[in-house]
Design a protein around this motif. Structure first.
Motif, PDB file in Angstrom:
ATOM      1  N   ASP A  55      43.672  44.456  43.341  1.00  0.00           N
ATOM      2  CA  ASP A  55      45.126  44.590  43.323  1.00  0.00           C
ATOM      3  C   ASP A  55      45.571  44.972  41.908  1.00  0.00           C
ATOM      4  O   ASP A  55      45.420  44.180  40.977  1.00  0.00           O
ATOM      5  N   ALA A  57      47.632  42.460  40.109  1.00  0.00           N
ATOM      6  CA  ALA A  57      47.126  41.091  39.930  1.00  0.00           C
ATOM      7  C   ALA A  57      47.329  40.641  38.481  1.00  0.00           C
ATOM      8  O   ALA A  57      47.355  41.463  37.570  1.00  0.00           O
ATOM      9  N   ASP A  99      40.380  38.910  44.046  1.00  0.00           N
ATOM     10  CA  ASP A  99      39.748  39.599  45.169  1.00  0.00           C
ATOM     11  C   ASP A  99      38.226  39.523  45.012  1.00  0.00           C
ATOM     12  O   ASP A  99      37.727  39.184  43.935  1.00  0.00           O
TER      13      ASP A  99
END
Ligand SMILES: [Fe+2]
Length: 175
Positions: free
Chosen positions: A49, A52, A58
């Motif tokens: 992401d 993020a 992730d």
């Protein structure tokens, strides 16, 4: 999205994809023969992401899997780039990097206390690692079904630090 054996067997695939699917089906049979209950999920987009914060959570970030009870992770790549591992001595928890911890404290908005530790755990920030300078990740390779250690209370061994490859068209990995 769950994927049954029948759906996997019926997918229109390239020859390499078919080989991968057959190996996946065979591995699932093996796992079931060991009283395990593998399940396949189809995940189309497993990308980091870009929005993020200081600790992306992730699966393409180095991390350990954790659970409140004894459990293992089974990991295998069947096509494309494979998962990677990092030796424990080459890995540093991101929450222990002072600059990152400071940013997380700002996000938390409180003191570096037990509540903060809980906050780090709830967001899985404490499960993610950065390679130490000079660290060389190792490749798990393809078609090898790995049983790797997870973090659980009382585990006699350190958890395995690993990451999934960034998802690209044609990759077929699972864990
Ligand atoms: Fe994992």
């Amino acid at each position: 999205m769950p994927l049954t054996d029948e759906e996997l067997a019926a997918l229109p695939l390239s020859p390499a994809g078919r080989l991968a699917a057959e190996a996946m089906l065979a591995d699932q049979r093996l796992l079931r023969a060991h009283d395990l209950a593998p399940s396949l999920n189809l995940i189309h987009d497993c990308q980091p992401d870009p929005a993020a914060g200081p600790v992306p959570t992730d699966v393409t970030s180095f991390h350990v899997d954790s659970a409140p009870v004894e459990v293992d992770t089974w990991l295998c790549t069947y096509l494309g780039a494979c998962s990677e591992g990092l030796a424990n001595e080459d890995a540093r928890r991101k929450v222990e990097v002072p600059e990152i911890r400071a940013q997380l404290l700002m996000e938390y908005g409180g003191a570096d206390d037990e509540g903060f530790a809980e906050f780090l755990h709830e967001h899985s920030y404490d499960s993610h690692y950065a390679p130490r300078p000079g660290a060389q990740p190792y490749a798990f390779g393809r078609f090898a079904l790995w049983r790797i250690a997870t973090r659980w209370p009382g585990s006699p061994v350190p958890p395995c630090v690993h990451r999934a490859p960034v998802n690209r068209p044609g990759n077929l990995a699972c864990c």
